[in-house]
Design an enzyme around this catalytic site. Structure first.
Site, PDB file in Angstrom:
ATOM      1  CE  LYS A 196     -12.742   3.631  -6.064  1.00  0.00           C
ATOM      2  NZ  LYS A 196     -10.971   4.041  -6.402  1.00  0.00           N
ATOM      3  CD  GLU A 202     -14.714 -11.003  -0.702  1.00  0.00           C
ATOM      4  OE1 GLU A 202     -13.504 -11.422  -0.730  1.00  0.00           O
ATOM      5  OE2 GLU A 202     -14.988 -10.060  -1.180  1.00  0.00           O
ATOM      6  N   GLY A 255      -8.631   2.209  -2.389  1.00  0.00           N
ATOM      7  CA  GLY A 255      -9.187   1.492  -1.258  1.00  0.00           C
ATOM      8  C   GLY A 255      -8.190   1.541   0.123  1.00  0.00           C
ATOM      9  NE  ARG A 256      -2.404  -0.031  -2.404  1.00  0.00           N
ATOM     10  CZ  ARG A 256      -3.054  -0.147  -3.735  1.00  0.00           C
ATOM     11  NH1 ARG A 256      -4.273  -0.688  -3.506  1.00  0.00           N
ATOM     12  NH2 ARG A 256      -2.500  -0.027  -4.872  1.00  0.00           N
ATOM     13  CD  GLU A 341      -4.580  -4.452  -2.276  1.00  0.00           C
ATOM     14  OE1 GLU A 341      -5.168  -3.567  -2.296  1.00  0.00           O
ATOM     15  OE2 GLU A 341      -4.970  -5.673  -2.079  1.00  0.00           O
ATOM     16  CG  HIS A 372       9.467 -12.935  25.454  1.00  0.00           C
ATOM     17  ND1 HIS A 372      10.419 -13.489  26.347  1.00  0.00           N
ATOM     18  CD2 HIS A 372       9.488 -11.408  26.001  1.00  0.00           C
ATOM     19  CE1 HIS A 372      11.034 -12.611  27.304  1.00  0.00           C
ATOM     20  NE2 HIS A 372      10.379 -11.248  26.768  1.00  0.00           N
ATOM     21  CE  LYS A 486     -11.814  -9.702  -4.328  1.00  0.00           C
ATOM     22  NZ  LYS A 486     -11.953  -8.331  -4.174  1.00  0.00           N
TER      23      LYS A 486
END
Length: 513
Positions: A196, A202, A255-256, A341, A372, A486
């Protein structure tokens, strides 16, 4: 909390807690009353999703009380603000306009979204027509919503056919990027950098490594192989991307919630533009339902009623999601960010402490593998864990129909077993073989799992998350909780801060101190 919200919660918490078996007994209308559909398309293209919340503890009285809570929380007004493009993200002073990407929002925002989408479509079609040479691979670099959404959609929609081999890389761990490099030919690879701000450490570190890989692979102009997906196009151009290959999106798209914007570029390139457009159409159908339906008949709001009931009244700290479809393997991970978030907050929109639990821990997996692995705890453990099952009536494979029949049988049987319980010993008395039952689940049953359905599933959960936030009085659109770690990482790199003895010892042991 206002007096009216307090009164609504008092009413909810005072209602009796009947067992699921008792709620079904003698109530032939329960399934119809607590199930609903959202449909789209016409004729042969008609499709939809069935949402069955009848195996939860919701009752008519609870629904009445939750309707009262929604009214006391000004749900209708908050929803109207969302769709009108009002600055509903109060801490950051901006709107949350992901629905405008799908055609529902202020007229100006919908027009802007349409124009930006047309720009993306033109670039996708130009790439497909060879404007950037042979393109066989795409490495999509992002993190958080800039990676989770594209990864989910590409994985779900390109199992049968991928026009471009797409690799989504988010982790700063170089192993992830090296794995993508090993699968791609630099000469025929594009790199999409999704950020963005175009400053995310990262993402930009991975992008720089991708540029070195392209250069070392014989590409004379690595930046000429980059597509930038950002709300900060000026920064992308400064970094070296030609403006014709910058695909902006609106600052008001979080963002999400950004899959619907240019962040969806890898979906459009790998699965095809028609698939991306169909995903938007499915989401738009859910938008229309959520926007135009009031009270308990609003299916995302009804789901939020159940979420709030289990978190606050029954003390459930987690909610599990199991997709009985391999194509939705990444869906629980996608929901983790969307829900935790958004609603993992400790204060209200007014900055006051939240008066109860907020987002539960979202987790899950894929059926039948999960049966399982973790279902032992769900059936016989001491935790009550509300479960969502997701399945498709139409299979995603061309093998013997027995595969899909067994898959669906297991999905439906697990919900039935969680509710009914029982004892599997010969005499019905062995406590080790006893299942207490009365454990809630909901089932989301899709007619088929295509692009439109995937869009509808994601939009349903976006609105469910928003509805939960309104009922709790919190702002779901900021995410300051990700910033402190961060900042400390930057402090470590710059040597600008003192840390506790344990952190110092770890830094020294790893050679960073």
């Amino acid at each position: 909390m206002s007096d009216s919200r307090t009164a609504a919660w008092d009413q909810i918490e005072a209602l009796p807690q009947a067992s699921l078996s008792d709620l079904f007994a003698g109530d032939d209308a329960r399934v119809d009353r607590l199930s609903g559909r959202i449909d789209w398309g016409e004729g042969e293209d008609a499709a939809g999703i069935r949402f069955d919340w009848s195996k939860t503890h919701l009752t008519a009285d609870l629904l009445d009380a939750f309707d009262g809570l929604a009214e006391a929380s000004d749900f209708a007004a908050r929803r109207a603000e969302l769709f009108a493009g009002e600055p509903i993200n109060v801490t950051e002073g901006r709107a949350a306009e992901h629905t405008a990407q799908r055609g529902s929002g202020s007229e100006a925002s919908v027009e802007e979204a349409d124009a930006l989408r047309t720009r993306m479509q033109m670039l996708v079609e130009a790439i497909r027509e060879g404007a950037l040479g042979d393109v066989n691979h795409l490495i999509h670099i992002g993190i958080g919503g800039s990676a989770l959404g594209p990864d989910l959609a590409v994985d779900a929609l390109t199992r049968d056919l991928a026009y471009v081999d797409c690799h989504v890389v988010s982790n700063i761990d170089g192993v992830a990027l090296e794995e993508a490099f090993a699968a791609c030919d630099p000469a025929t690879t594009l790199v999409a950098v999704a950020s963005k701000t175009f400053t995310t450490i990262e993402t930009m570190t991975n992008a720089e490594s991708a540029m070195r890989w392209l250069r070392e692979g014989g590409v004379s102009d690595p930046h000429g192989r980059v597509i930038a997906l950002t709300a900060n196009p000026e920064r992308a151009v400064e970094w070296g991307v030609d403006e014709t290959r910058v695909l902006p999106f609106m600052e008001s798209v979080g963002g999400r919630y950004s899959l619907w914007s240019s962040i969806g570029f890898p979906v459009a390139l790998a699965a095809g533009w028609d698939e991306f457009a169909a995903m938007l159409e499915g989401a738009a159908a859910v938008d229309a339902h959520f926007r135009d339906t009031d009270g308990r008949d609003n299916l995302p709001l009804r789901a939020a009623f159940a979420d709030q009931y289990y978190a606050r009244v029954r003390g459930c700290q987690t909610r599990a999601v199991f997709a009985y479809d391999e194509r939705l393997a990444l869906f629980p991970s996608y929901l983790q960010q969307l829900e935790m978030e958004s609603n993992g907050k400790r204060v209200t929109s007014n900055g006051e402490p939240v008066d109860g639990p907020t987002a539960p821990i979202t987790w899950g997996g894929v059926g039948t593998d999960a049966q399982h692995a973790v279902f032992q705890l769900l059936h016989q453990g001491t935790h009550m864990v509300p479960v969502d099952f997701i399945a498709s009536i139409a299979p995603g494979d061309a093998l013997d129909p027995a595969h899909h029949a067994i898959l669906l049988t297991n999905c439906f049987a697990q919900g039935a077993a969680l509710m009914a319980g029982g004892n599997m010993s010969a005499d019905g008395k062995d406590p080790a073989r006893e299942f207490p039952g009365n454990r809630p689940s909901a089932t989301i049953l899709c007619d088929d799992l295509d692009a439109a359905t995937l869009g509808a599933l994601i939009a349903f959960h976006e609105h469910r998350t928003f509805a939960n936030a309104v009922l709790m009085g919190i702002n779901p659109f900021d995410q300051f909780g990700v910033e402190l770690g961060k900042k400390m990482a930057r402090d470590i790199e710059g040597g600008a801060a003192e840390f506790d003895a344990s952190t110092k010892a770890l830094l020294e042991a790893s050679g960073l101190g």
